[in-house]
Design a protein around this motif. Structure first.
Motif, mmCIF file in Angstrom:
data_model
loop_
_atom_site.group_PDB
_atom_site.id
_atom_site.type_symbol
_atom_site.label_atom_id
_atom_site.label_comp_id
_atom_site.label_asym_id
_atom_site.label_seq_id
_atom_site.Cartn_x
_atom_site.Cartn_y
_atom_site.Cartn_z
ATOM 1 N N ASN A 330 0.895 -1.513 -0.616
ATOM 2 C CA ASN A 330 -0.014 -0.097 -0.148
ATOM 3 C C ASN A 330 1.132 1.068 -0.263
ATOM 4 O O ASN A 330 0.486 2.038 1.362
ATOM 5 N N LYS A 331 2.037 1.403 -0.919
ATOM 6 C CA LYS A 331 2.481 2.430 -0.752
ATOM 7 C C LYS A 331 1.980 3.932 -1.291
ATOM 8 O O LYS A 331 2.523 4.877 -0.510
ATOM 9 N N ASP A 332 0.428 4.256 -1.928
ATOM 10 C CA ASP A 332 0.253 5.694 -2.070
ATOM 11 C C ASP A 332 -0.133 5.818 -0.687
ATOM 12 O O ASP A 332 0.258 6.937 -0.467
ATOM 13 N N GLU A 333 -0.866 4.749 0.002
ATOM 14 C CA GLU A 333 -1.510 5.316 1.698
ATOM 15 C C GLU A 333 -0.808 5.344 2.368
ATOM 16 O O GLU A 333 -0.038 6.093 3.168
ATOM 17 N N SER A 334 0.945 4.759 2.121
ATOM 18 C CA SER A 334 1.521 4.300 3.236
ATOM 19 C C SER A 334 2.786 5.752 3.160
ATOM 20 O O SER A 334 2.659 6.239 4.333
ATOM 21 N N TRP A 335 2.235 6.699 1.535
ATOM 22 C CA TRP A 335 3.031 7.810 1.937
ATOM 23 C C TRP A 335 2.421 8.826 2.018
ATOM 24 O O TRP A 335 2.508 9.721 2.794
ATOM 25 N N LYS A 336 0.984 9.291 2.242
ATOM 26 C CA LYS A 336 0.508 10.012 2.299
ATOM 27 C C LYS A 336 0.276 9.876 4.224
ATOM 28 O O LYS A 336 0.310 10.995 4.793
ATOM 29 N N LEU A 337 0.675 8.638 4.478
ATOM 30 C CA LEU A 337 0.427 8.691 6.199
ATOM 31 C C LEU A 337 1.754 8.862 6.807
ATOM 32 O O LEU A 337 2.163 10.558 7.677
ATOM 33 N N LEU A 338 2.569 9.251 5.921
ATOM 34 C CA LEU A 338 4.029 9.674 6.118
ATOM 35 C C LEU A 338 4.169 10.735 5.713
ATOM 36 O O LEU A 338 4.846 11.492 6.768
ATOM 37 N N ALA A 339 3.870 11.544 4.913
ATOM 38 C CA ALA A 339 3.427 13.172 4.367
ATOM 39 C C ALA A 339 2.987 13.653 5.715
ATOM 40 O O ALA A 339 3.550 14.588 6.217
ATOM 41 N N TYR A 340 2.125 13.093 6.331
ATOM 42 C CA TYR A 340 0.791 13.956 7.156
ATOM 43 C C TYR A 340 2.087 13.224 8.934
ATOM 44 O O TYR A 340 2.189 14.885 9.484
ATOM 45 N N LEU A 341 3.061 12.464 9.133
ATOM 46 C CA LEU A 341 3.732 12.550 10.051
ATOM 47 C C LEU A 341 4.783 13.264 10.242
ATOM 48 O O LEU A 341 5.278 14.081 11.377
ATOM 49 N N ALA A 342 4.882 13.926 8.875
ATOM 50 C CA ALA A 342 6.858 14.564 8.531
ATOM 51 C C ALA A 342 5.731 16.123 8.765
ATOM 52 O O ALA A 342 6.989 16.965 8.016
ATOM 53 N N SER A 343 4.160 16.101 8.392
ATOM 54 C CA SER A 343 3.815 17.799 8.141
ATOM 55 C C SER A 343 4.612 18.400 9.575
ATOM 56 O O SER A 343 4.950 17.956 10.894
ATOM 57 N N ARG A 344 3.814 19.835 9.725
ATOM 58 C CA ARG A 344 4.552 20.914 10.399
ATOM 59 C C ARG A 344 4.133 20.467 11.808
ATOM 60 O O ARG A 344 4.021 20.307 12.942
ATOM 61 N N ASP A 345 2.363 20.318 11.412
ATOM 62 C CA ASP A 345 1.506 20.384 12.711
ATOM 63 C C ASP A 345 2.191 19.142 13.522
ATOM 64 O O ASP A 345 2.093 18.679 14.780
ATOM 65 N N SER A 346 2.164 17.864 12.935
ATOM 66 C CA SER A 346 1.878 16.818 13.285
ATOM 67 C C SER A 346 3.506 17.121 13.872
ATOM 68 O O SER A 346 3.748 15.763 15.117
ATOM 69 N N GLU A 347 4.829 17.909 13.317
ATOM 70 C CA GLU A 347 5.960 17.315 14.165
ATOM 71 C C GLU A 347 5.650 17.836 15.313
ATOM 72 O O GLU A 347 6.435 18.099 17.018
ATOM 73 N N ILE A 348 5.661 19.082 15.571
ATOM 74 C CA ILE A 348 4.860 20.116 16.703
ATOM 75 C C ILE A 348 4.514 19.163 17.605
ATOM 76 O O ILE A 348 4.723 19.234 18.796
ATOM 77 N N THR A 349 2.841 18.289 17.258
ATOM 78 C CA THR A 349 2.103 18.062 18.596
ATOM 79 C C THR A 349 3.124 16.513 18.928
ATOM 80 O O THR A 349 3.306 16.181 20.142
ATOM 81 N N TYR A 350 3.977 16.059 17.893
ATOM 82 C CA TYR A 350 5.290 14.923 18.408
ATOM 83 C C TYR A 350 5.820 15.485 19.273
ATOM 84 O O TYR A 350 6.644 14.673 20.549
ATOM 85 N N SER A 351 6.610 16.636 19.219
ATOM 86 C CA SER A 351 7.856 17.060 19.670
ATOM 87 C C SER A 351 7.076 17.588 21.440
ATOM 88 O O SER A 351 7.511 17.131 22.170
ATOM 89 N N LYS A 352 6.230 17.656 21.501
ATOM 90 C CA LYS A 352 5.512 18.254 22.907
ATOM 91 C C LYS A 352 5.365 16.946 23.049
ATOM 92 O O LYS A 352 4.977 17.200 24.651
ATOM 93 N N MET A 353 4.897 15.838 22.662
ATOM 94 C CA MET A 353 4.767 14.083 23.284
ATOM 95 C C MET A 353 6.386 13.674 24.170
ATOM 96 O O MET A 353 6.080 13.776 24.882
ATOM 97 N N SER A 354 7.285 13.676 22.869
ATOM 98 C CA SER A 354 8.525 13.308 22.914
ATOM 99 C C SER A 354 9.393 14.352 23.476
ATOM 100 O O SER A 354 10.260 13.516 24.436
ATOM 101 N N GLY A 355 9.149 15.568 23.720
ATOM 102 C CA GLY A 355 10.376 15.704 24.238
ATOM 103 C C GLY A 355 11.338 16.119 23.646
ATOM 104 O O GLY A 355 12.753 17.191 23.502
ATOM 105 N N MET A 356 11.385 15.418 21.569
ATOM 106 C CA MET A 356 13.032 15.697 21.015
ATOM 107 C C MET A 356 12.443 17.308 20.465
ATOM 108 O O MET A 356 11.526 17.412 20.363
ATOM 109 N N LEU A 357 13.581 17.448 19.534
ATOM 110 C CA LEU A 357 12.822 18.463 18.542
ATOM 111 C C LEU A 357 12.257 18.403 17.471
ATOM 112 O O LEU A 357 12.772 17.397 16.705
ATOM 113 N N PRO A 358 11.508 18.852 16.479
ATOM 114 C CA PRO A 358 10.916 18.733 15.330
ATOM 115 C C PRO A 358 12.209 19.304 13.943
ATOM 116 O O PRO A 358 13.266 19.871 14.875
#
Length: 443
Positions: A330-358
């Protein structure tokens, strides 16, 4: 009840059941492997994915959380067998090896442009999205672990040491540590500097910035030989280990790992440590939840860059990337999810969760994160970031470095032989010889 009135209801329920069955049959299912980076990784991933799944009701994402200790063997086994997940998290040093095995799906230029291309991410980690000798991009940066110097403002003030002067260069830093060592705070002597020794899996990370700032590297420019015993690397490692040899780093700290050193900083054992953004997370977390917010060290926290060597002040960038496995159905759907996780908003959210930097610069400098003065200070200190060259043989090479540099710290601690620059040189020569065997077999 009149059976004629129930018939339309039965038909409606039957139609709804048929639609649900059809939707389930046509739903896409993705599997993603991630590392255990937050305190509750499974729950945090569920929250991170919630907005995306709400917009994609026909998508199901199964999250498997791996431990860092066992992740490498599981991922390499998946790469060999072709039986891995659709998406997976890879440490920044791992992309070169897994892509060389033909296990990762290259990302097209159009896909890269969709998320913002290289200019959006910190340059140091963008270099880890592909092997140094292969221009194809196999991953997107997800989060960053960078390093700074943390120090106690109250200790520096009592010793009469100006932090700006202290962290200017190697000479001023050594002089500052000599003045600070043994200062008494709340009736307890404090050591100038704390760093771990052979029992730390971060050992190479701990040494790399000092080697770079002396003008050295872990490899020769062609990446075919080790440079760990070069004059520049020897100078850096001799300087670094001299703090322990001179008693500015307690001998007991050489038996500890990074986490224990960080705890010692908050417990008042050390005036200075070098660490990543996880230290800030401890500062912002109350003790009731496992943090250090109430400690004297947290209230007197100062942040500085690495003291400059002859070739400047660089810091280590590491972290994690996200990739699509070539075996994904499912490469097309995998790419869409990857793009979401690497988006600005997602990286900000994950930074607040993990303490790592975007990994995205626009996310790392977002006002919601920069509102924390310590975080903003941290970001200002990591402008000169650097990562190791992305090579296929990093994993076995790092094992050689860890083993031999660990043995070297036995010399530093006085456990094996007498400490001297000559003894360090001999240890580095042995390290380089073993590392070259690894590199020769890969070339």
């Amino acid at each position: 009840m009149n059976t004629l009135k129930l018939k339309p209801l039965r038909n409606l329920l039957a139609s709804a059941a048929l639609l649900l069955s059809f939707a389930a049959a046509n739903a896409t299912e993705l599997n993603i492997w991630v590392m255990s980076t937050t305190a509750q990784q499974q729950q945090d991933m569920k929250e991170l994915l919630r907005p995306y799944l709400a917009k994609n009701p026909n998508l199901r994402v199964n999250v498997t959380v791996l431990n860092w200790e066992s992740a490498w063997s599981k991922i390499t086994a998946a790469a060999i067998s072709g039986q891995g997940p659709d998406l997976l998290e890879l440490g920044t040093t791992w992309v070169g090896a897994i892509s060389s095995m033909g296990a990762l799906e290259p990302l097209s230029l159009a896909q890269q442009k969709e998320v913002g291309t290289a200019s959006v991410f910190y340059p140091a980690v963008w270099g880890t999205t592909h092997r140094f000798d292969d221009p194809k991009i196999y991953a997107l940066p997800w989060y960053v672990d960078a390093r700074v110097a943390y120090y106690r403002k109250d200790v520096f003030k009592k010793a009469g040491v100006n932090p700006k002067d202290a962290f200017t260069n190697w000479s001023s830093f050594k002089q500052a540590m000599q003045k600070i060592n043994g200062q008494v705070i709340d009736g307890k002597k404090i050591a100038a500097l704390g760093y771990p020794g052979k029992n730390d899996w971060n050992l190479v990370h701990n040494l790399a910035p000092w080697i770079w700032n002396a003008g050295g590297d872990l490899f020769t420019p062609d990446k075919k030989h080790s440079a760990i015993n070069s004059p520049e690397a020897l100078q850096a490692i001799t300087y670094y280990t001299s703090f322990a040899a001179e008693g500015l780093v307690p001998s007991s700290s050489l038996e500890k790992n990074s986490e224990q050193i960080e705890s010692g900083f908050f417990n008042g054992q050390y005036a200075v440590i070098f660490g990543g953004p996880d230290v800030l997370k401890r500062v912002n977390t109350p003790k009731a939840k496992g943090g250090q917010m109430e400690t004297v060290a947290a209230h007197n926290l100062g942040i500085e860059s690495y003291p400059a060597g002859l070739k400047g002040s660089q810091t280590l960038f590491s972290g994690s990337n996200l990739s699509i496995m070539k075996s994904s159905k499912n490469k097309d759907e995998s790419w869409k999810l990857l793009a979401y996780l690497a988006s600005r908003d997602s990286e900000i959210t994950y930074s607040k969760m993990s303490g790592m930097l975007p990994a995205r610069i626009d996310a790392a400098t977002d006002p919601s994160l920069m509102a924390d003065p310590n975080y903003a200070d941290f970001i200002g200190r990591i402008k000169n970031g650097r990562h190791y060259a992305s090579i296929a043989s990093w994993a076995p090479l790092e094992s050689v470095y860890l083993k031999n540099l660990g043995n070297m710290f036995d010399i530093v601690a006085g456990v094996k032989g007498k400490y001297s620059p000559q003894a360090i040189k001999q240890a580095l020569d042995v390290t380089a010889n073993e590392a070259n065997d690894v590199l020769d077999s890969a070339n």
